[in-house]
Write a protein that holds these residues in place. Sequence first.
Motif, PDB file in Angstrom:
ATOM      1  N   CYS A 202      36.399  49.514  40.231  1.00 13.43           N
ATOM      2  CA  CYS A 202      36.466  48.337  39.375  1.00 13.43           C
ATOM      3  C   CYS A 202      35.115  47.627  39.406  1.00 13.43           C
TER       4      CYS A 202
ATOM      5  N   GLY B 128      39.439  42.950  41.376  1.00 16.71           N
ATOM      6  CA  GLY B 128      40.190  44.158  41.082  1.00 16.71           C
ATOM      7  C   GLY B 128      40.598  44.934  42.315  1.00 16.71           C
TER       8      GLY B 128
ATOM      9  N   PRO C 294      42.760  50.940  38.099  1.00 18.74           N
ATOM     10  CA  PRO C 294      42.306  49.574  37.856  1.00 18.74           C
ATOM     11  C   PRO C 294      42.975  48.902  36.659  1.00 18.74           C
ATOM     12  N   THR C 295      43.375  49.668  35.657  1.00 18.59           N
ATOM     13  CA  THR C 295      44.021  49.079  34.482  1.00 18.59           C
ATOM     14  C   THR C 295      45.369  48.476  34.847  1.00 18.59           C
TER      15      THR C 295
ATOM     16  N   ALA D 232      44.813  45.318  36.852  1.00 21.79           N
ATOM     17  CA  ALA D 232      44.396  44.207  35.993  1.00 21.79           C
ATOM     18  C   ALA D 232      45.572  43.666  35.190  1.00 21.79           C
TER      19      ALA D 232
END
Length: 184
Positions: free
Chosen positions: A130, A135, A156-157, A160
Amino acid sequence: MIDWLRNIYLTVASVSGALWVTMRYWVRTYDPQRRTFTEHYEYPELPLVLAPRFRGFHRWELAGCIACGRCAKDCPVGCIYIGKRRAEGRKGFEATSFTIDYTKCMFCALCTESCPKDCLLMGSSHDLGCYSRDGCIVDFARLPSEVAWGRSTLDPTVVALSKLAVSPFKALGAASGQPATPKA
């Protein structure tokens, strides 16, 4: 002046000697058939082959956690933070948040050894790249259950998107992918 010239000579001699050793080993080990790391393993298209006891990012099950706090007490760097409240209709506590700061975590797995319900395990996910330190702080209670329990990858998506959730996921709501509705 003679000391200055001697220092220059010693510097040039030591640097050229080091370069000679480097070039000699490069020529000995040069193989035109050898591929780079990304050509050999084809990461991220194909997953890396991991050792059977690889200690990756944690897996946590909300339904089994009794929020005893043993994992946070046993963590040598103090990177586990547990939010808890009294459980309704039964004795004990339930976890409202389970946060691990991966900027501090050293993946020693001491937190998983003391869990009485075996709801915290080391997973096989190894990549949480990230652009910010925020993150790397993962609240497993806000993640969907298939990600938190390791059935899907921790990327990471997803981390987030979990920070955008207003209320934490519950065990039943997380199984369907829906956030829990706050009680009035």
